[in-house]
Design an enzyme around this catalytic site. Structure first.
Site, PDB file in Angstrom:
ATOM      1  N   SER A   1     -19.257   6.892  16.691  1.00 48.03           N
ATOM      2  CA  SER A   1     -19.373   8.319  17.010  1.00 48.03           C
ATOM      3  C   SER A   1     -18.240   8.831  17.913  1.00 48.03           C
ATOM      4  O   SER A   1     -18.477   9.653  18.801  1.00 48.03           O
ATOM      5  CB  SER A   1     -20.751   8.644  17.613  1.00 48.03           C
ATOM      6  OG  SER A   1     -21.778   8.345  16.683  1.00 48.03           O
TER       7      SER A   1
ATOM      8  N   LYS B   1     -14.995   4.339   4.942  1.00 49.28           N
ATOM      9  CA  LYS B   1     -16.219   3.797   4.311  1.00 49.28           C
ATOM     10  C   LYS B   1     -16.216   4.157   2.822  1.00 49.28           C
ATOM     11  O   LYS B   1     -15.142   4.258   2.228  1.00 49.28           O
ATOM     12  CB  LYS B   1     -17.466   4.279   5.060  1.00 49.28           C
ATOM     13  CG  LYS B   1     -17.343   3.996   6.568  1.00 49.28           C
ATOM     14  CD  LYS B   1     -18.615   4.077   7.330  1.00 49.28           C
ATOM     15  CE  LYS B   1     -18.353   3.748   8.796  1.00 49.28           C
ATOM     16  NZ  LYS B   1     -19.552   3.747   9.627  1.00 49.28           N
TER      17      LYS B   1
ATOM     18  N   GLY C   1     -22.402   6.259  13.399  1.00 43.90           N
ATOM     19  CA  GLY C   1     -22.950   7.300  12.524  1.00 43.90           C
ATOM     20  C   GLY C   1     -24.183   7.989  13.087  1.00 43.90           C
ATOM     21  O   GLY C   1     -24.874   8.709  12.377  1.00 43.90           O
TER      22      GLY C   1
ATOM     23  N   GLU D   1     -17.869  -2.162  18.222  1.00 39.24           N
ATOM     24  CA  GLU D   1     -18.656  -1.066  17.662  1.00 39.24           C
ATOM     25  C   GLU D   1     -20.139  -1.344  17.870  1.00 39.24           C
ATOM     26  O   GLU D   1     -20.742  -2.107  17.100  1.00 39.24           O
ATOM     27  CB  GLU D   1     -18.390  -0.932  16.155  1.00 39.24           C
ATOM     28  CG  GLU D   1     -16.956  -0.651  15.802  1.00 39.24           C
ATOM     29  CD  GLU D   1     -16.841   0.090  14.463  1.00 39.24           C
ATOM     30  OE1 GLU D   1     -16.263   1.183  14.453  1.00 39.24           O
ATOM     31  OE2 GLU D   1     -17.366  -0.413  13.454  1.00 39.24           O
TER      32      GLU D   1
ATOM     33  N   HIS E   1     -17.246  -5.643   9.621  1.00 39.92           N
ATOM     34  CA  HIS E   1     -17.915  -4.411  10.046  1.00 39.92           C
ATOM     35  C   HIS E   1     -19.427  -4.631  10.040  1.00 39.92           C
ATOM     36  O   HIS E   1     -19.948  -5.366   9.200  1.00 39.92           O
ATOM     37  CB  HIS E   1     -17.532  -3.265   9.095  1.00 39.92           C
ATOM     38  CG  HIS E   1     -17.961  -1.929   9.633  1.00 39.92           C
ATOM     39  ND1 HIS E   1     -19.250  -1.476   9.495  1.00 39.92           N
ATOM     40  CD2 HIS E   1     -17.284  -0.982  10.320  1.00 39.92           C
ATOM     41  CE1 HIS E   1     -19.340  -0.282  10.086  1.00 39.92           C
ATOM     42  NE2 HIS E   1     -18.172   0.035  10.593  1.00 39.92           N
TER      43      HIS E   1
END
Ligand code: 13P
Length: 248
Positions: free
Chosen positions: A210, A11, A171, A165, A93
């Site tokens: 995560s 990122k 996160g 995802e 993303h």
């Protein structure tokens, strides 16, 4: 046997000094493994090329322009990524979709631009918490994948990677259970198999959200989970190397 892959998505993190230490530790700590990838911010790709060329670790970017070249201020093209030795590029993303307004159509165009330049797209799909609670996870990821297949054809997935995802797991420290992730991975593979069973059997589908050293092996042990796309833990060499080793 499908190719297993663990890709780090840095990122908007890093510095020349931090990256150098991290990359040297990742190269040393994942020796003998294949399928290790680091995706850095654009300005550091030259540094990654310098440090990773000739090693077993591949590298890539986190986005690219759907356009080839020209008056697109601030954009970076697929051929520029190739100039810096990238093999992979993350496409679609959820942070690009939600913060920067990328639609499934833009994502499909970027996917095509990446492949035309010889890059392997890592196509991200995933539902929000509200969508999961509304019971529409399969419809959401289905629409995201169908947009790309509609634009490039199902065979395009022969040289691509998919990353599931769930947005609610990114996160947040809240990982999907291996069973929750497996259900969506299986659905994606079955959906692709309706169009082409060979492609469905071959395309790697990574899980992201995560992933940590403590939960990686269990996730990667599920039949349709072929590795991971790692955010926070990819910035900590020991954690990232442990996750890479969990590919088995
Ligand atoms: P975290 O691993 O920090 O949850 O991020 C996942 C992700 O978005 C990788 O692309």
């Amino acid at each position: 046997m499908r190719q297993k892959i663990v890709a780090g998505n840095w990122k908007m993190n890093g510095s020349l000094a931090d990256n150098e230490a991290l990359l040297k530790e990742v190269v040393a700590g994942t020796e003998g493994l294949s399928g290790v990838v680091c995706c850095s911010p654009y300005p550091y790709l030259f540094q990654l090329q310098g440090l990773l060329e000739g090693t077993h670790v591949a590298w890539g970017a986190q986005n690219l322009s759907q356009y080839e070249k020209g008056a697109y201020t601030g954009e970076v093209s697929a051929s520029m990524l190739k100039d810096f030795g990238c093999s992979y590029v993350i496409i679609g993303h959820s942070e690009r979709r939600t913060i920067f307004g990328e639609t499934s159509m833009t994502v499909a165009e970027k996917f095509k631009a990446a492949q035309e330049a010889g890059l392997i797209p890592i196509l991200c799909v995933g539902e929000t918490l509200a969508e999961r609670e509304a019971g529409i996870t399969e419809a959401v990821v289905g629409e995201q994948i169908d947009a790309v297949i509609g634009y490039s054809g199902v065979e395009a997935l022969n040289s691509a990677v998919i990353a599931y995802e769930p947005v609610w797991a990114i996160g947040t420290g809240k990982t999907a259970t291996p069973e929750q992730a497996q259900d969506v991975h299986r659905h994606l593979r079955e959906r692709i198999a309706l169009m082409d069973s060979d492609v469905a059997g071959k395309v790697p589908i990574l899980y992201g959200g995560s992933v940590k050293a403590a939960n990686a092996a269990e996730l990667f042990g599920m039949p349709d989970i072929d590795g991971g796309l790692i955010g926070g833990a990819s910035l900590v060499s020991r954690d990232f190397c442990d996750i890479c080793r969990a590919m088995g």
